[in-house]
Design a protein around this motif. Structure first.
Motif, PDB file in Angstrom:
ATOM      1  N   HIS A 147      -8.413   1.460  -8.573  1.00  0.00           N
ATOM      2  CA  HIS A 147      -8.656   2.748  -8.234  1.00  0.00           C
ATOM      3  C   HIS A 147     -10.192   2.666  -7.500  1.00  0.00           C
ATOM      4  O   HIS A 147     -11.261   3.591  -7.868  1.00  0.00           O
ATOM      5  CB  HIS A 147      -8.842   3.989  -9.359  1.00  0.00           C
ATOM      6  CG  HIS A 147      -7.523   4.083 -10.036  1.00  0.00           C
ATOM      7  ND1 HIS A 147      -7.531   3.331 -11.192  1.00  0.00           N
ATOM      8  CD2 HIS A 147      -6.397   4.538  -9.807  1.00  0.00           C
ATOM      9  CE1 HIS A 147      -6.497   3.518 -11.909  1.00  0.00           C
ATOM     10  NE2 HIS A 147      -5.874   4.199 -10.893  1.00  0.00           N
ATOM     11  N   TYR A 171       2.029   1.751  -3.320  1.00  0.00           N
ATOM     12  CA  TYR A 171       1.047   2.361  -4.218  1.00  0.00           C
ATOM     13  C   TYR A 171       0.531   3.799  -3.765  1.00  0.00           C
ATOM     14  O   TYR A 171       0.607   4.710  -4.669  1.00  0.00           O
ATOM     15  CB  TYR A 171      -0.056   1.409  -4.300  1.00  0.00           C
ATOM     16  CG  TYR A 171       0.099   0.563  -5.351  1.00  0.00           C
ATOM     17  CD1 TYR A 171      -0.585   0.754  -6.695  1.00  0.00           C
ATOM     18  CD2 TYR A 171       0.502  -0.711  -4.816  1.00  0.00           C
ATOM     19  CE1 TYR A 171      -0.385  -0.087  -7.537  1.00  0.00           C
ATOM     20  CE2 TYR A 171       0.498  -1.687  -5.944  1.00  0.00           C
ATOM     21  CZ  TYR A 171       0.102  -1.312  -7.222  1.00  0.00           C
ATOM     22  OH  TYR A 171       0.396  -2.444  -8.239  1.00  0.00           O
ATOM     23  N   GLN A 172       0.533   4.190  -2.600  1.00  0.00           N
ATOM     24  CA  GLN A 172       0.241   5.466  -2.397  1.00  0.00           C
ATOM     25  C   GLN A 172       1.120   6.578  -2.651  1.00  0.00           C
ATOM     26  O   GLN A 172       1.041   7.787  -2.779  1.00  0.00           O
ATOM     27  CB  GLN A 172      -0.002   5.388  -0.746  1.00  0.00           C
ATOM     28  CG  GLN A 172      -1.453   5.135  -0.328  1.00  0.00           C
ATOM     29  CD  GLN A 172      -1.955   5.488   0.969  1.00  0.00           C
ATOM     30  OE1 GLN A 172      -0.799   5.148   1.855  1.00  0.00           O
ATOM     31  NE2 GLN A 172      -2.933   4.960   1.282  1.00  0.00           N
ATOM     32  N   TYR A 189      -5.747  -1.036  -5.532  1.00  0.00           N
ATOM     33  CA  TYR A 189      -5.360   0.173  -6.201  1.00  0.00           C
ATOM     34  C   TYR A 189      -5.266   0.327  -7.471  1.00  0.00           C
ATOM     35  O   TYR A 189      -5.420   1.478  -7.917  1.00  0.00           O
ATOM     36  CB  TYR A 189      -3.863   0.288  -5.226  1.00  0.00           C
ATOM     37  CG  TYR A 189      -3.980   0.988  -3.986  1.00  0.00           C
ATOM     38  CD1 TYR A 189      -3.777   2.256  -3.881  1.00  0.00           C
ATOM     39  CD2 TYR A 189      -4.158   0.352  -2.717  1.00  0.00           C
ATOM     40  CE1 TYR A 189      -3.804   2.832  -2.742  1.00  0.00           C
ATOM     41  CE2 TYR A 189      -4.280   0.935  -1.545  1.00  0.00           C
ATOM     42  CZ  TYR A 189      -4.093   2.061  -1.425  1.00  0.00           C
ATOM     43  OH  TYR A 189      -4.115   2.590  -0.211  1.00  0.00           O
ATOM     44  N   GLN A 190      -4.847  -0.673  -8.238  1.00  0.00           N
ATOM     45  CA  GLN A 190      -4.851  -0.972  -9.616  1.00  0.00           C
ATOM     46  C   GLN A 190      -6.206  -0.668 -10.175  1.00  0.00           C
ATOM     47  O   GLN A 190      -6.374   0.014 -11.302  1.00  0.00           O
ATOM     48  CB  GLN A 190      -4.129  -2.201  -9.956  1.00  0.00           C
ATOM     49  CG  GLN A 190      -2.809  -2.382  -9.659  1.00  0.00           C
ATOM     50  CD  GLN A 190      -2.264  -3.680 -10.146  1.00  0.00           C
ATOM     51  OE1 GLN A 190      -2.960  -4.525 -10.539  1.00  0.00           O
ATOM     52  NE2 GLN A 190      -0.917  -3.696 -10.431  1.00  0.00           N
ATOM     53  N   ILE A 220       0.874  -1.181  -0.028  1.00  0.00           N
ATOM     54  CA  ILE A 220       0.174   0.132   0.094  1.00  0.00           C
ATOM     55  C   ILE A 220       0.859   1.305   0.063  1.00  0.00           C
ATOM     56  O   ILE A 220       0.676   2.246  -0.769  1.00  0.00           O
ATOM     57  CB  ILE A 220      -1.083   0.131   1.156  1.00  0.00           C
ATOM     58  CG1 ILE A 220      -1.986  -1.113   1.217  1.00  0.00           C
ATOM     59  CG2 ILE A 220      -1.857   1.481   1.413  1.00  0.00           C
ATOM     60  CD1 ILE A 220      -2.787  -1.464   2.348  1.00  0.00           C
ATOM     61  N   HIS A 273       3.291   6.188  -5.264  1.00  0.00           N
ATOM     62  CA  HIS A 273       3.441   6.175  -6.447  1.00  0.00           C
ATOM     63  C   HIS A 273       5.195   5.590  -6.795  1.00  0.00           C
ATOM     64  O   HIS A 273       5.580   6.195  -7.738  1.00  0.00           O
ATOM     65  CB  HIS A 273       3.436   7.614  -7.317  1.00  0.00           C
ATOM     66  CG  HIS A 273       2.036   7.814  -6.997  1.00  0.00           C
ATOM     67  ND1 HIS A 273       1.806   9.077  -6.171  1.00  0.00           N
ATOM     68  CD2 HIS A 273       0.672   7.527  -7.488  1.00  0.00           C
ATOM     69  CE1 HIS A 273       0.445   9.144  -5.958  1.00  0.00           C
ATOM     70  NE2 HIS A 273      -0.061   8.423  -6.601  1.00  0.00           N
ATOM     71  N   GLU A 332      -7.785   7.419  -5.311  1.00  0.00           N
ATOM     72  CA  GLU A 332      -6.543   7.152  -5.141  1.00  0.00           C
ATOM     73  C   GLU A 332      -5.868   5.737  -5.559  1.00  0.00           C
ATOM     74  O   GLU A 332      -6.179   5.150  -4.758  1.00  0.00           O
ATOM     75  CB  GLU A 332      -5.535   7.557  -4.135  1.00  0.00           C
ATOM     76  CG  GLU A 332      -4.107   7.556  -4.147  1.00  0.00           C
ATOM     77  CD  GLU A 332      -3.419   8.674  -3.174  1.00  0.00           C
ATOM     78  OE1 GLU A 332      -2.378   8.771  -3.663  1.00  0.00           O
ATOM     79  OE2 GLU A 332      -4.245   9.256  -2.458  1.00  0.00           O
ATOM     80  N   ALA A 363      -7.418  -2.834   2.305  1.00  0.00           N
ATOM     81  CA  ALA A 363      -6.449  -1.766   1.156  1.00  0.00           C
ATOM     82  C   ALA A 363      -6.081  -0.895   2.187  1.00  0.00           C
ATOM     83  O   ALA A 363      -5.120   0.150   1.676  1.00  0.00           O
ATOM     84  CB  ALA A 363      -7.686  -1.172   0.180  1.00  0.00           C
ATOM     85  N   GLU A 364      -6.575  -0.479   3.373  1.00  0.00           N
ATOM     86  CA  GLU A 364      -6.054   0.431   4.231  1.00  0.00           C
ATOM     87  C   GLU A 364      -5.084   0.028   5.353  1.00  0.00           C
ATOM     88  O   GLU A 364      -4.711   0.600   5.950  1.00  0.00           O
ATOM     89  CB  GLU A 364      -7.203   0.972   5.169  1.00  0.00           C
ATOM     90  CG  GLU A 364      -8.356   1.851   4.414  1.00  0.00           C
ATOM     91  CD  GLU A 364      -9.544   2.186   5.355  1.00  0.00           C
ATOM     92  OE1 GLU A 364      -9.586   1.878   6.684  1.00  0.00           O
ATOM     93  OE2 GLU A 364     -10.534   2.828   4.826  1.00  0.00           O
TER      94      GLU A 364
END
Lengths: 212, 212
Positions: free
Chosen positions: B208, A205-206, B205-206, A202, A208, B212, B162-163
């Motif tokens: 979205h 990804y956050q 994440y991928q 995570i 980038h 974000e 995801a968090e």
DNA sequence: AAATAGCTCCGACTTGAGGCGGAGCTAAAA
DNA sequence: TTTTAGCTCCGCCTCAAGTCGGAGCTATTT
């Protein structure tokens, strides 16, 4: 300095070039000597057009504005290049100014702002849009990226974690033992101050880290 | 249909509005009845200006183009709205067309293309830029989103995964037992066809899924 | 009335993840 | 030369993660 300032416009949007031309034609001091619809085209033609100031968009299909800025300045460092773009991400602002651009404006700017920026650029003075400046100082205040504390190998492992690989897959990918992978993973988790590999992914990804 | 087509321009870039005006002024058939520099402003003034066709940018500070399109069409479904933007992401194209817009052009379009699109919009015909159309069909060919097969509860759990939360944290957050969380997680993993929670977070994440 | 789907929970089980401590090796820095 | 940092590997240990199979409950659908 009573002569005209020679300006070149680089933008892949025809209507933006038209609009800019309409903007600048009101100012007798400014003369538009040419346009380019891409970064690469700009690099090809700027020596012929001999502009003093270049208005440069950032995101273009054929050669982006940062590349073009670097190439142009390496051939003629006396050119004054003004970045004129729609966005103000940290990802955009820093590389743009590092590339040697003199000023950074947003496309929401008024004609007066742009004209003033061109005049100032001609004298070698920088103009940065207020919102962009905010981002800039915010970026400087930012935490000294814990990611940079990772070793090369650890970054490789983190990348594979962010791809969803488990330890044994990472081991075979990097031609090392699983135990070694575990060592790297533990090191990564403590350096990034996260609890497990999911949070590490995570984090990647956050921030980038590995594009997108 | 020999009358003028009344057009309104919505874009937060002053120079784009200027450029478009320059574009369209060559065409006697088209009459620009007004401009707006934001989506919200467009919603406020379109009833006064009474345009037949609206050229609408997507990304704007004060009310984006999709919202504005929805609001305008809910008040007057007869308006023909042409999206005119710089980008063609899947994330942009689909919601834009779902919002009821008639056409979707890129800002790289030539003046002829825009004029033709305005004329066609006036007759109720759709024009989609070639690159956008490509994205569109590619999007339709895409897997029928496995995410949509998740139940409401499972989506909540995925969001927490995801968090970076672990199962016990998820349990206390949702006021349910750890065993229940495990059941949901297993179901999520099989539906998304991923191996573990890390890959599930990456999937989120991928795609979205949770901004974000 | 019966079937289905969704949310909840349980026990038992296997395994991967991660921590801890230790260690050898190499290359660069002090 | 000594020290330090980075990459490699080992064993031992604990525990969270995830699977499997089963089950009760509710609301909706058939």
């Amino acid at each position: 300095m009573n002569e005209n300032i020679k300006v070149m416009i680089v933008d892949d949007h025809d209507m933006v070039r038209k609009g800019l031309t309409a903007y600048l034609s009101t100012e007798s001091e400014i003369e538009i000597v040419g346009e380019a619809s891409s970064g690469n085209e700009a690099v090809r033609v700027f020596e012929t057009l001999k502009p003093e100031v270049i208005l440069m968009d950032l995101i273009m299909e054929d050669g982006d504005g940062i590349d073009a800025t670097k190439q142009i300045l390496s051939k003629d460092p006396s050119k004054k290049i003004i970045i004129l773009t729609s966005f103000y991400d940290d990802e955009q602002v820093f590389p743009a100014l590092e590339s040697g651009a003199m000023s950074y404006l947003l496309k929401t700017a008024s004609s007066e702002e742009i004209i003033r920026a061109i005049q100032k650029a001609h004298y070698g003075k920088t103009v940065i849009d207020g919102k962009v400046a905010q981002k800039l100082v915010a970026g400087l205040h930012k935490h000294p990226e814990p990611f940079d504390r990772l070793t090369v190998r650890e970054k490789e492992v983190l990348k594979l974690i962010a791809e969803g690989k488990n330890n044994s897959e990472i081991a075979t990918t990097l031609f090392i033992g699983i135990k070694t992978v575990k060592t790297h993973v533990s090191s990564i988790l403590s350096k990034l101050e996260v609890a497990d590999r999911t949070q590490a992914a995570i984090y990647a990804y956050q921030n980038h880290l590995f594009n997108e």
